[in-house]
Scaffold this motif. Structure first.
Motif, short mmCIF file in Angstrom:
data_model
loop_
_atom_site.label_atom_id
_atom_site.label_comp_id
_atom_site.label_asym_id
_atom_site.label_seq_id
_atom_site.Cartn_x
_atom_site.Cartn_y
_atom_site.Cartn_z
N TYR A 243 6.09 10.37 -2.00
CA TYR A 243 5.69 11.27 -0.93
C TYR A 243 6.72 11.18 0.20
O TYR A 243 7.35 10.14 0.40
N SER A 244 6.87 12.25 0.97
CA SER A 244 7.70 12.18 2.17
C SER A 244 7.01 11.25 3.15
O SER A 244 5.82 10.92 3.01
N ARG A 245 7.74 10.82 4.17
CA ARG A 245 7.14 9.92 5.17
C ARG A 245 5.92 10.57 5.82
O ARG A 245 4.87 9.93 5.96
N ASP A 246 6.04 11.83 6.19
CA ASP A 246 4.92 12.51 6.86
C ASP A 246 3.71 12.62 5.95
O ASP A 246 2.57 12.40 6.37
N GLU A 247 3.94 12.97 4.67
CA GLU A 247 2.84 13.07 3.70
C GLU A 247 2.18 11.72 3.50
O GLU A 247 0.95 11.59 3.50
N ALA A 248 3.00 10.68 3.30
CA ALA A 248 2.49 9.34 3.05
C ALA A 248 1.68 8.85 4.25
O ALA A 248 0.59 8.27 4.08
N CYS A 249 2.19 9.07 5.45
CA CYS A 249 1.48 8.63 6.65
C CYS A 249 0.15 9.37 6.81
O CYS A 249 -0.87 8.76 7.17
N ALA A 250 0.14 10.67 6.53
CA ALA A 250 -1.10 11.46 6.66
C ALA A 250 -2.15 10.97 5.67
O ALA A 250 -3.34 10.84 6.01
N LEU A 251 -1.74 10.67 4.44
CA LEU A 251 -2.68 10.17 3.43
C LEU A 251 -3.16 8.77 3.78
O LEU A 251 -4.34 8.45 3.65
N LEU A 252 -2.23 7.93 4.21
CA LEU A 252 -2.58 6.54 4.55
C LEU A 252 -3.62 6.48 5.66
O LEU A 252 -4.56 5.68 5.62
N ALA A 253 -3.46 7.33 6.67
CA ALA A 253 -4.36 7.31 7.83
C ALA A 253 -5.82 7.58 7.45
O ALA A 253 -6.74 7.24 8.20
N LYS A 254 -6.03 8.17 6.27
CA LYS A 254 -7.40 8.46 5.81
C LYS A 254 -8.06 7.28 5.09
O LYS A 254 -9.21 7.36 4.69
N ASN A 255 -7.30 6.20 4.89
CA ASN A 255 -7.79 5.06 4.12
C ASN A 255 -8.02 3.84 5.02
O ASN A 255 -7.06 3.19 5.46
N ASP A 256 -9.27 3.55 5.30
CA ASP A 256 -9.63 2.47 6.22
C ASP A 256 -9.16 1.11 5.68
O ASP A 256 -9.42 0.77 4.52
N GLY A 257 -8.49 0.36 6.54
CA GLY A 257 -8.14 -1.02 6.20
C GLY A 257 -6.93 -1.19 5.32
O GLY A 257 -6.54 -2.31 4.98
N MET A 258 -6.29 -0.09 4.92
CA MET A 258 -5.08 -0.15 4.09
C MET A 258 -3.87 0.05 4.99
O MET A 258 -3.90 0.89 5.88
N ILE A 259 -2.84 -0.77 4.80
CA ILE A 259 -1.62 -0.62 5.62
C ILE A 259 -0.45 -0.22 4.72
O ILE A 259 -0.51 -0.36 3.49
N ALA A 260 0.62 0.25 5.33
CA ALA A 260 1.77 0.73 4.58
C ALA A 260 2.67 -0.42 4.12
O ALA A 260 2.77 -1.46 4.75
#
Length: 302
Positions: A243-260
């Protein structure tokens, strides 16, 4: 055994883990992304010198600190080299407040049953002993899932936990990485099988032991919450996986307690040709974006 301060920093998770672990196979691609063409170096020795210079520049940047980057994964050659005369892992922790990890896998086997297992690691015990002596906290080991094949996924998870046990015995914290390829048509089904297998192995893990898990961003937000909440799991982190950085960040933000724990998404936009001011500005923007996505899902108990 694993450093208690390191453990506390990773558990708190107020930030992300930088994946600076491109190996021989992925280094030319990483250098090209960094603005260094293959015509600018001759052979592996020069290539690895340039990769180390890139990583050292990132690590030494004033925007790369434990305030937002809680950990960093190193390639073996990076661990064995110095930054300003200090061993890289030691520099990370003592100068930057960043917890050091080491990529230990030796690449992937040919695909079978829709997966690629890790190649044998005959010298792993010696590598773990060397890493521990150099101040490394944990390891990372990657295999790949290309289909929702139950037999294949079972084999991947069994191998990951077997290596994880070896890492724990060596005094380090294992980061298991059974990556699901994001482009496969049966990704959600593969994730369902993977989660079930991971939970089965976690439930069987001795109560005195913990692991970390690095996963592709799930098709359904918070799908991996049962793993995040499991008492045998120190932290669940995510890879950007294409994923692009923006896509990955947008998806990650929806997952509680998971970090990059991003690699390509971290170095995109950086260039060897940039001045230090330009480099630090681009890296600072990237660090901030990944940091914000990593803490977006942090939930506070009522």
């Amino acid at each position: 055994m694993a450093n208690a301060k390191h453990t506390d920093q990773i558990r708190a998770g107020k930030g992300f883990i930088a994946a600076l672990d491109q190996s021989g196979g992925s280094s030319p691609k990483a250098l090209k992304l960094y603005g260094v063409d293959e015509t600018e170096y001759n052979g592996d020795a020069e290539m690895f010198d340039m990769i180390h210079a890139m990583r050292a520049r990132i690590i030494k940047s004033p925007v790369f600190t434990g305030e937002k980057v809680v950990g960093a994964i190193l390639f073996e050659q990076t661990m064995d080299r110095d930054i300003d005369g200090i061993a890289t892992a030691q520099f990370l922790w003592e100068k930057k407040g960043v917890v050091p990890f080491l990529k230990i896998d030796k690449g992937l086997e040919e695909e079978a049953n829709g997966v690629q297992l890790m190649k044998p690691m005959p010298d792993l015990d010696a590598l773990l002993a060397r890493a521990e002596k150099l101040g490394v906290f944990g390891t990372k080991e990657r295999s790949v899932i290309n289909a929702a094949n139950e037999a294949g996924i079972k084999a991947v998870v069994a191998q990951q936990f077997a290596i994880g046990e070896q890492v724990i015995a060596g005094g380090l914290m294992p980061m298991l990485e059974p990556e699901v390829t994001i482009s496969i048509t049966d990704k959600a089904e593969a994730e369902t099988i993977l989660r079930a297998e991971l939970l089965k192995h976690l439930d069987a893990l001795d109560a005195s032991k913990q692991v970390m898990i690095k996963l592709s961003l799930p098709s359904v937000a918070n799908f991996y919450k049962p793993l995040i909440d499991h008492p045998r799991v120190l932290k669940v982190v995510s890879l950007s996986g294409g994923y692009s950085r923006d896509e990955a960040c947008a998806l990650l933000a929806k997952n509680d307690g998971m970090i990059a724990s991003f690699s390509r998404a971290l170095i995109t936009g950086l260039s060897a040709k940039q001045s230090d001011a330009e480099f630090d500005a681009v890296l600072g923007e990237t660090v901030e974006a990944i940091f914000e996505a990593s803490i977006a899902g942090e939930t506070v108990a009522a």
